[in-house]
Design a protein around this motif. Sequence first.
Motif, mmCIF file in Angstrom:
data_model
loop_
_atom_site.group_PDB
_atom_site.id
_atom_site.type_symbol
_atom_site.label_atom_id
_atom_site.label_comp_id
_atom_site.label_asym_id
_atom_site.label_seq_id
_atom_site.Cartn_x
_atom_site.Cartn_y
_atom_site.Cartn_z
ATOM 1 N N VAL A 170 7.878 9.013 7.978
ATOM 2 C CA VAL A 170 7.539 8.234 6.778
ATOM 3 C C VAL A 170 6.252 8.794 6.176
ATOM 4 C CG1 VAL A 170 6.809 5.981 5.920
ATOM 5 C CG2 VAL A 170 8.667 6.127 7.575
ATOM 6 N N GLN A 208 6.572 13.610 -1.268
ATOM 7 C CA GLN A 208 6.189 12.879 -2.474
ATOM 8 C C GLN A 208 4.779 13.216 -2.931
ATOM 9 O OE1 GLN A 208 7.927 10.970 -4.474
ATOM 10 N NE2 GLN A 208 9.814 11.137 -3.295
ATOM 11 N N ARG A 209 4.051 14.021 -2.157
ATOM 12 C CA ARG A 209 2.683 14.421 -2.476
ATOM 13 C C ARG A 209 1.782 13.231 -2.762
ATOM 14 N NH1 ARG A 209 4.449 17.934 -7.230
ATOM 15 N NH2 ARG A 209 6.156 19.106 -6.296
ATOM 16 N N GLY A 210 2.011 12.162 -2.013
ATOM 17 C CA GLY A 210 1.163 10.983 -2.176
ATOM 18 C C GLY A 210 -0.169 11.185 -1.475
ATOM 19 N N ASN A 211 -1.035 10.196 -1.607
ATOM 20 C CA ASN A 211 -2.334 10.268 -0.957
ATOM 21 C C ASN A 211 -2.152 10.038 0.548
ATOM 22 O OD1 ASN A 211 -4.870 9.558 0.142
ATOM 23 N ND2 ASN A 211 -5.605 9.094 -1.907
ATOM 24 N N VAL A 239 1.725 22.403 -3.634
ATOM 25 C CA VAL A 239 2.575 22.519 -4.819
ATOM 26 C C VAL A 239 2.898 23.988 -4.983
ATOM 27 C CG1 VAL A 239 2.770 22.055 -7.269
ATOM 28 C CG2 VAL A 239 1.344 20.597 -5.854
ATOM 29 N N TYR A 251 7.078 12.092 4.668
ATOM 30 C CA TYR A 251 7.800 11.991 3.393
ATOM 31 C C TYR A 251 6.834 11.640 2.274
ATOM 32 C CZ TYR A 251 10.990 10.324 -0.191
ATOM 33 O OH TYR A 251 11.640 10.141 -1.373
ATOM 34 N N ALA A 252 5.944 10.669 2.549
ATOM 35 C CA ALA A 252 4.998 10.244 1.511
ATOM 36 C C ALA A 252 4.019 11.358 1.176
ATOM 37 C CB ALA A 252 4.256 8.986 1.953
ATOM 38 N N GLY A 269 0.967 2.762 -3.498
ATOM 39 C CA GLY A 269 -0.060 3.785 -3.328
ATOM 40 C C GLY A 269 0.528 5.145 -3.015
ATOM 41 N N ALA A 270 0.915 5.335 -1.737
ATOM 42 C CA ALA A 270 1.321 6.660 -1.294
ATOM 43 C C ALA A 270 2.616 7.122 -1.969
ATOM 44 C CB ALA A 270 1.475 6.680 0.217
ATOM 45 N N LEU A 271 3.510 6.176 -2.248
ATOM 46 C CA LEU A 271 4.808 6.577 -2.819
ATOM 47 C C LEU A 271 4.911 6.192 -4.290
ATOM 48 C CD1 LEU A 271 7.192 5.567 0.106
ATOM 49 C CD2 LEU A 271 6.597 7.868 -0.609
ATOM 50 N N HIS A 280 4.835 7.658 -6.989
ATOM 51 C CA HIS A 280 5.619 8.471 -7.918
ATOM 52 C C HIS A 280 7.088 8.585 -7.531
ATOM 53 C CE1 HIS A 280 1.965 9.296 -9.855
ATOM 54 N NE2 HIS A 280 1.465 10.025 -8.883
ATOM 55 N N SER A 288 -1.310 6.571 2.711
ATOM 56 C CA SER A 288 -0.088 6.476 3.505
ATOM 57 C C SER A 288 -0.408 6.096 4.952
ATOM 58 C CB SER A 288 0.649 7.809 3.432
ATOM 59 O OG SER A 288 1.567 7.911 4.461
ATOM 60 N N ILE A 290 0.842 -1.197 0.000
ATOM 61 C CA ILE A 290 0.000 0.000 0.000
ATOM 62 C C ILE A 290 0.882 1.255 0.000
ATOM 63 C CG2 ILE A 290 -1.717 1.315 1.305
ATOM 64 C CD1 ILE A 290 -2.849 -1.296 2.285
ATOM 65 N N LEU A 291 1.980 1.196 0.773
ATOM 66 C CA LEU A 291 2.860 2.366 0.862
ATOM 67 C C LEU A 291 3.557 2.629 -0.470
ATOM 68 C CD1 LEU A 291 4.008 4.464 2.888
ATOM 69 C CD2 LEU A 291 5.941 2.933 3.195
#
Lengths: 377, 323
Positions: free
Chosen positions: B79, B87-90, B320, B82-83, A347-349, A351, B94, A343-344
């Motif tokens: 962590v 990293q602009r993740g969801n 952003v 960072y995500a 999903g979240a990472l 990109h 995360s 998932i990490l």
Amino acid sequence: MSTPYAKLPGWVEYGLIPLVNLVVAFAVAGLVVLLVGESPLEAAYHMINGAFGRGEYIGFTLYYATTFIFTGLAVAVAFHAGLFNIGGEGQAYVAGIGVALACLWLDRLMPWYVVFPIAILGAALFGAAWAFLPGWFQAKRGSHIVITTIMFNFIAASLMNYMLNRVMKPLGSMSLETRTFDAGGQLPKLDWLMAIFGLSVGTSPFNVTFLLALAASFGVWVLIWRTKLGYEMRTMGHSPQAARYAGIKEARIIVITMMISGALAGMMALNPIMGETYRMQLDFVQGAGFVGIAVALMGRSHPAGIIPAAILFGVLYQGGAEIAFEMPSISRDMIVIIQGLVILFAGALEHMFRPAITRAVLGLSGRGRTQAAVKGA
Amino acid sequence: MDYLQLFLELAQSTVRLSTPLILAALAGLFTERAGVFDIGLEGKMLGGAFAAGCVAFVAQSAMAGLLAAVVVSVLLSLVHGYASITQRGNQIVSGVAINFIVAGATVILGEAWFRQGGRTPALAEGARFQEITLPFAETLRGVPLLGPIYAELISGHQALTYLAFLMVPASWWILYRTRFGLRLRAVGENPGAVDTAGISVLWMRYRAVICCGILCGIAGAYLSLAANAGWTKGMTAGKGYIALAALIFAKWRPVPVMLACLLFGFLDAFAIRYQSTPLPLIGKVPVQLMQALPYILTVVLLAGFIGKAIPPKAGGVPYVKER
């Protein structure tokens, strides 16, 4: 985005990047195995052997995969409309009532092929009903779907505890489960399918629900990419403003999407209840609703990706049992870690490695095409 | 006098059950006010509880355990940071990931290191937080009404409980009366404006996430070093989510957070105390309903039937710099 991602060829977008993410997730899981003082290679060997070593093992792998296809599709359908349904766990749990009611009512009167469609309907109905309120609250009252579905998971757990304790348990029984169903509530195994490949299902509960899962996958593909409703869902997922401007009724789409998602999650209940234990037990979902999140992320919300992702998690569950048997210091909780890592990283990472991969791929394919690709993006 | 005794018992267990909720909910307050949603409170608490249990046993010191809990929880926060920041993740994805990783990793590591079947070794008295008797508690006990309240309700908790309740005004002061707090809230409402003022949005958010990690670590340490004598598998049991519910219920404000946590703690205490006793007027309430009540209340509130909970405006949206 400050720098738009360059357009990548399909095999990189849908093949290489997910693969890299997956490999990293497994590499980190391997580190945990090392930390525990065991060999990751040996663990991998036991996992593959435990998942594919015998017809029976393959049966178990596909049995788990069946469950995960449903929960993965449920999460994916919601993703397409820009909704995050964490409530698959609760929806599947409550859907158990629908399955159990159909079986308790008809199992002594009708053969399985009559009970099965009614149970499917029951599962879908109860699952959809449990997803209706979160969807409706999001659409009409603006409450956040993620929080509401989390809360509904807990409410479902309490509700089912009550139902099994007070309502659905046979009189005088101590264990929290319904009575065992008769022949009408027991789905046939897919031994003929395995026999084609010269394998035997053995004691594994690999049953006809698998075919239903494949049909559901096809149905989801048709729904999302070949119907007006699916188009509206995807439009809303990409840009709610554009959807509103195009006259798409947002509230209606949210509620319908959530109910479809809930129905899909709910159908998962058929597999363990009618396919394995022939009764509804406490906690029969066992986290499958959450696995669906990992499956949908890995499968990029496309049925063609979800099926292999679900099989991969089937391998993890079945192979994980084998690892736990052969290497006692690695219990089945290892699967939970891998699930979290997938998932990490997927999903979240997702990109994180994209810039490096983009550079590598575009660098290989020559300068001129790089320019064109960047312009095209 | 009977009623007083009953009230004190209930109030005491309410305080005990609310403490980890308050710490975790305040932790969530810091990140969510800075625009980073965090459903990983549960995982960070569990990770903290595990680290505290391990280190307190090895070092035979509660303080060392607390420190370990904070370190582990902050690392997990980073962590998440960072995500979701770099990293602009969801952010939801995360948070979910962290919950799973911790739930699995604590069991695997605990089993590998201690082999006690999903728990760390029971801690001796010295390796846990002791109950503190406030001055004059015994002398004042004789005073009618106030004496027992002081001696039994206010005195006699562990240091972390007092810390949790002190953190409520402290958080209020930090968020509403310091420059750091103003910027933190601004980053959650309108990060563009903060950026224009020459302040790094990302670094602000990272600091908020670190604050969250510290508080979650303390909450975890409370579970394994004060409320129990060691870590057990899955010991957070949804407390992280209840804290999240309390945070929303309190509409992201410090003092209401405490009240919401006390309410949810009271519901829990009440459910444990009255599992099988019928209540006047209502009759016998199923335990399951009592357990589900915090979640039901939160859903009802979120749906806008009791006031309206409006989250920080930029919550969940990665920042952003240029478009």
